[in-house]
Design an enzyme around this catalytic site. Structure first.
Site, PDB file in Angstrom:
ATOM      1  N   ASP A 147       9.266  38.737 -86.229  1.00  0.00           N
ATOM      2  CA  ASP A 147      10.117  39.605 -87.063  1.00  0.00           C
ATOM      3  C   ASP A 147       9.970  41.091 -86.715  1.00  0.00           C
ATOM      4  OD1 ASP A 147      10.670  37.230 -88.277  1.00  0.00           O
ATOM      5  OD2 ASP A 147       9.613  37.657 -90.146  1.00  0.00           O
ATOM      6  N   MET A 191      16.651  34.607 -86.850  1.00  0.00           N
ATOM      7  CA  MET A 191      15.578  34.822 -87.843  1.00  0.00           C
ATOM      8  C   MET A 191      15.250  36.313 -88.004  1.00  0.00           C
ATOM      9  SD  MET A 191      12.754  31.841 -87.351  1.00  0.00           S
ATOM     10  CE  MET A 191      12.894  30.280 -88.208  1.00  0.00           C
ATOM     11  N   ARG A 193      13.939  37.495 -91.289  1.00  0.00           N
ATOM     12  CA  ARG A 193      13.801  37.758 -92.717  1.00  0.00           C
ATOM     13  C   ARG A 193      14.545  39.024 -93.114  1.00  0.00           C
ATOM     14  NH1 ARG A 193       8.117  36.043 -94.043  1.00  0.00           N
ATOM     15  NH2 ARG A 193       8.920  33.978 -94.404  1.00  0.00           N
TER      16      ARG A 193
HETATM   17  O1  F6P Z   1       7.936  35.292 -90.399  1.00  0.00           O
HETATM   18  C1  F6P Z   1       8.438  34.712 -89.249  1.00  0.00           C
HETATM   19  C2  F6P Z   1       9.542  33.769 -89.571  1.00  0.00           C
HETATM   20  O2  F6P Z   1       9.841  33.084 -88.387  1.00  0.00           O
HETATM   21  C3  F6P Z   1      10.792  34.395 -90.201  1.00  0.00           C
HETATM   22  O3  F6P Z   1      11.636  35.005 -89.285  1.00  0.00           O
HETATM   23  C4  F6P Z   1      11.410  33.202 -90.883  1.00  0.00           C
HETATM   24  O4  F6P Z   1      12.230  33.566 -91.968  1.00  0.00           O
HETATM   25  C5  F6P Z   1      10.213  32.464 -91.359  1.00  0.00           C
HETATM   26  O5  F6P Z   1       9.152  32.780 -90.498  1.00  0.00           O
HETATM   27  C6  F6P Z   1      10.372  30.972 -91.393  1.00  0.00           C
HETATM   28  O6  F6P Z   1       9.173  30.433 -91.774  1.00  0.00           O
HETATM   29  P1  F6P Z   1       8.895  28.890 -91.995  1.00  0.00           P
HETATM   30  O7  F6P Z   1       8.864  28.258 -90.641  1.00  0.00           O
HETATM   31  O8  F6P Z   1       7.569  28.870 -92.674  1.00  0.00           O
HETATM   32  O9  F6P Z   1      10.016  28.382 -92.843  1.00  0.00           O
END
Ligand code: F6P
Length: 411
Positions: A147, A191, A193
């Site tokens: 991120d 991705m 966030r």
């Molecule tokens: O924080 C890194 C990240 O890849 C974000 O970009 C994404 O929203 C999140 O993790 C997804 O996490 P998980 O695999 O725990 O759902």
């Protein structure tokens, strides 16, 4: 001070988090060889597994250069990861007593934790507890996250490789989108966030053969569905294929994530983060019903964070260096800090490791400066591209066998 090291991985994985693990192990093992005693322990599934006593002797498994090199090019978190928040020490002191008892039993002197902003909360809490209770264990964070939203560092290991994957796949998708002589819209979800660093990387696809995505939306500015439909409609009057890149975290003016319009029951983690997924399919459905356009939603999902075959060489080396710098800082007596990357020049690209106080980093979120977002043209500015371009350069020395990459597996 204890003679052993312990290292853990935490949060979402990246293509190079294991390069940082390799960097920690290589530097710690070099120190151990010079002093003649000690080992490097690995906690399985981060602090969550450690609290259950799940520890492996990593040093014994990484005692050859070949093992270190293979780990360096292996994606995901070889030790396993977790999304676990330690409680406030005042609320549950026994959790800390238990962790410090286990650390003492293992004769730990240096504790390294490779993670993002939520994981740095763990380093902060353990350091603060240790400092308040006379412990001499050094707690040092090693940054990672695709991120790129960690404060106090120019960028984070993991970002460059994910950005390279996104730029590459975007260019290939743009190529594919032109093959038919018919109208179609492709919406690509990326991705990141609440930070648009990764989505912005889609613009790196542009070069002399490729114009890049037609529209690019980051989460730092509110997303207007009506304006979006109008823009796609206008573009479709001029060309057959329209390709849009969006961040998973784009939000409406009222604060709701776009993905919430169609997915209301997503899970929420212990840090209060809602699982963000489905913005592209939501927008595809809207375009289809409003414009009658043939639409395809492409969610890059976890592929963008585990594509080690396409990892950026610069990123792999910086991740390794950050791990080694964490060990160096701990051995020099630092604690309650995170390794940072400090860029002194962009052209030529020059970047070095330093450290910064963990209290300025844990739980903070660094987003893309608004001045780097061109909302009028739905894209990012030259400043963004100049910042990100050097981070995606270089090749990863993947070991191939039978046509597929070899990986290191922790036993
Ligand atoms: O924080 C890194 C990240 O890849 C974000 O970009 C994404 O929203 C999140 O993790 C997804 O996490 P998980 O695999 O725990 O759902």
């Amino acid at each position: 001070m204890g003679k052993n090291f312990i290292v853990g991985q935490s949060g979402g994985p990246t293509a190079v988090i294991n390069a940082s693990l390799a960097g920690v192990a290589a530097a710690a093992l070099a120190h151990i060889r010079s002093t003649g005693s000690g080992t490097v322990y690995g906690m399985q599934h981060g602090i969550q597994g450690f609290a259950r006593g799940e520890v492996v002797d990593l040093g014994a498994q990484l005692d050859t250069e070949a093992a270190i090199a293979l780990l360096k090019t292996t994606p995901a978190a070889a030790l396993g990861s977790c999304r676990r928040r330690l409680p406030a020490a005042a609320d549950e002191p026994q959790v800390y007593e238990d962790i410090f008892r286990r650390l003492q039993q293992l004769d730990i002197g240096c504790f390294l934790y490779i993670g993002g902003n939520d994981s740095m909360d763990t380093i902060q809490k353990l350091h603060d507890w240790g400092a308040a209770h006379g412990s001499d264990i050094r707690f040092v964070g090693v940054p990672k996250t695709i991120d790129n939203d960690l404060a106090m560092t120019d960028h984070t290991p993991g970002y460059g490789s994910a950005a390279r994957y996104i730029a590459t796949v975007m260019k290939e998708l743009l190529c594919d989108s032109l093959v038919y002589d018919e109208k179609r819209v492709t919406v690509v979800e990326i991705m990141g966030r609440n930070a648009g660093w990764l989505a912005g990387a889609a613009a790196l696809a542009a070069d002399e053969e490729c114009a890049g995505p037609d529209l690019l939306y980051l989460p730092e500015t509110p997303f207007d569905v009506e304006d979006f439909v109008r823009r796609v409609d206008a573009l479709q009057q001029k060309r057959k294929s329209v390709v849009v890149a969006i961040s998973e975290g784009i939000r409406l003016d009222d604060g709701r994530y776009v993905c919430e319009l169609s997915n209301t029951s997503a899970s929420v983690d212990v840090f209060g983060h809602r699982q963000l997924s489905g913005a592209a399919s939501t927008l595809s459905a809207i375009l289809n019903s409003r414009l009658g356009a043939k639409c395809r939603a492409v969610e890059l999902s976890t592929m963008q964070r585990c594509a080690a075959h396409l990892a950026a060489g610069a990123d792999v080396e910086e991740a390794f260096a950050a791990g080694a710098a964490g060990v160096k800082a701990a051995l020099a007596g630092e604690s309650g800090c995170m390794v940072t990357l400090v860029r002194s020049s962009t052209d030529p690209y020059v970047c070095e490791c330093a450290t910064a106080d963990i209290h300025a980093i844990a739980n903070a979120e660094k987003t893309v400066p608004l001045a780097w977002i061109d909302t009028e043209n739905a894209t990012v500015t030259k400043e963004f591209l100049d910042y990100a371009r050097p981070l995606i350069l270089g090749e990863n020395a993947v070991v191939w066998a039978n046509g597929i990459p070899k990986h290191f597996v922790v036993k």
